[in-house]
Design an enzyme around this catalytic site. Sequence first.
Site, PDB file in Angstrom:
ATOM      1  N   GLU A   1     -87.378 -44.575  26.515  1.00  0.00           N
ATOM      2  CA  GLU A   1     -87.480 -45.518  27.639  1.00  0.00           C
ATOM      3  C   GLU A   1     -86.663 -44.917  28.766  1.00  0.00           C
ATOM      4  O   GLU A   1     -85.457 -44.719  28.637  1.00  0.00           O
ATOM      5  CB  GLU A   1     -86.950 -46.893  27.204  1.00  0.00           C
ATOM      6  CG  GLU A   1     -87.106 -47.963  28.251  1.00  0.00           C
ATOM      7  CD  GLU A   1     -85.787 -48.334  28.870  1.00  0.00           C
ATOM      8  OE1 GLU A   1     -85.520 -47.836  29.997  1.00  0.00           O
ATOM      9  OE2 GLU A   1     -85.030 -49.082  28.255  1.00  0.00           O
TER      10      GLU A   1
ATOM     11  N   CYS B   1     -82.653 -50.795  33.808  1.00  0.00           N
ATOM     12  CA  CYS B   1     -83.914 -50.061  33.839  1.00  0.00           C
ATOM     13  C   CYS B   1     -85.063 -50.959  34.258  1.00  0.00           C
ATOM     14  O   CYS B   1     -86.131 -50.469  34.638  1.00  0.00           O
ATOM     15  CB  CYS B   1     -84.195 -49.441  32.475  1.00  0.00           C
ATOM     16  SG  CYS B   1     -84.184 -50.646  31.125  1.00  0.00           S
TER      17      CYS B   1
END
Length: 695
Positions: free
Chosen positions: A270, A309
Amino acid sequence: MTTAPERVQIDVVPSFIEEAWWTPDRTAADGDGTVVRDASTGEELAIVSTAGIDTASAIGFARVTGQAELGRFTFHERALKLKELAQYLTAHREPLYELSAKTGATKIDSMVDIDGGIGVLFTFGSKGRRELPNSHVIVDGPPEVLSKDGSFLGTHIHTRIPGVAVQINAFNFPVWGMLEKLAPAFLAGVPTIVKPATPTGFLTAAVVKLIIGSAILPAGSLQLISGPARDILDHLDYRDLLSFTGSASTANHLKSHPSISRGGVRFTCETDSLNAAILGPDAVPGTPEFDAFVKSLVTEITVKAGQKCTSIRRSIVPSALVDDVVRAAGDRIRERVTLGDPRAESVTMGALASLAQLEGVQGAVRELLAGGASLAFGSLDAPDVVLADNTSGKAPDGAFMEPVLLTWKDVEAGALHSVEAFGPVASVIGYDDIQHAIRLAALGSGSLVATVCTNDPVVAQELVLGIAAHHGRVLILNREDARSSTGHGSPVPHLVHGGPGRAGGGEELGGMRSVLHHMQRTAVQGSPNMLTSITGEWHTGADRRFGDIHPFRKDLSALLIGDSVRSELRQVTLEDISAFAETTGDTFYAHTNEDAAAANPFFPGIVAHGYLLLSWGAGLFVDPEPGPVLANYGLENLRFITPVAAGDSIRVTLTAKRITPRETDEYGEVAWDAVLHNQDDEIVATYDVLTLVQK
């Protein structure tokens, strides 16, 4: 001559390897280690070093001891341990908040990280018991019949990978980032080695100390490497999994390692994500949607100081509303955001994680400005902040930065859609029409999440279908869910967390999907008896046991897979069908009108209701006296296959198909394979009956 003051010795952040706490030789740590500082004050907190650590031995310990210890437990038993651990951490989390403040996190930031991570444990503890069997094997889908006589079948099973899950985590969520990866790996039965990011790894180590101190997890299931582990990939192979959260450049470097590119190490990541929020054309100032959009934008660039994020990096709004959005967001920042040391009561936005992180974010903003952005709100100058003693002033050793909003004349500029400032920074850009907004969102080259803010269902449909393939998650925000929504930037363990393209292509969460990432799906072929033995689930064609004792008279300690009962035939009359139609009100023509029913290509004339047959089926197999069967709680996989006309007869065969004891209750679930046949031995209906049965 003045003598320099002697440096105060600070602690080394420990690692936990092979069931023992480990720190390097002090001389090695001082010479090789990295000093970690308080994000707000610059105070030295600890040294991080792994000089001399034996990563190969740690991996071997996980593969042998961790695998063996975790293998002793079923999915349900592991799920209960996750719940127990969540309860333990909840009761001992207060000291973690004190440490979290040193990372620059406010109390709300810390709650997102600490309580959010504990919440993941609770979720997997619950879902694991609800959605997985109380065994070691997951059956994937119905069997495939591979021979005419049914003697050769195929099915798919999931079994845990035989290695270790190495989890390399980012600095921004030192607690949640670890627990959201640990939970699905542990539930799958795969041991974990955690390698947190250096700036905030001291908080991760504190959580691991609590976990180990609880003595809840079995030996070898969790190890911690506090600091660099540059050789760890050298010791991994196809048995193992590497889960990475961080920058795309680091992910690409890891992907090129021979252990991944040629050695078969499973790799999920990720990475960078230029997430978008799209304001619908109907969401003009004064609407609840406009207000919700602005609130979301400000929240996402100020919670964790924008170091998420999932933060909004690109606000895509109708061109005519760019100035309105910037103005409203700026007003909300001025009214609601107080920048400073999180230990001061009034502070609502803390520091970035380190001075290096601050330098990186400011550098990215300068790159964006050079690429065509204009500074619409905020500044890169050192801000005045609220200090820990509640006074105001500069904090030269603190990693503080004001929220920044950028605007762009060229909304398709390369820097806008490629450079991520991982801090309190977002761009507000205008679109011409819906298709233009979709194209702008897609220029991010794949993202973790996008928000669509509109109260127009047609606009929502067009936007979501246009951007879904570019994103791992899409939040639709309007007046109906603005108060209840978990928010743009909050992944939930039930749903996928990950995204395509630039975002890494992984799925760290997603309920049981993330558990299956730690397992191998294997096609298994064989006879019904062999597949029944392997899966623990009875397959059609396998042996049945018809005994003198009705299966409903057996509790879970006596009931076995394959225990069966077969009824006598019962004839269906036209009077039965008519009475059922009258008492239920189901007077559909196939049950009441001979001519209309005969004209239907599926029916020979008037036929029995399917639910009449199910009711009679229950009457044919049930044992009426009180006993171990406590309740019927449903049917699954019901199919009506052959119609039953007046004069036909039916019988039922019931077989114990799947037995799932509950670990915390005095009963369990039993799924029974039920088959209705007619007098010609043709299958009338198939279904699973679900019951609760005493242990």
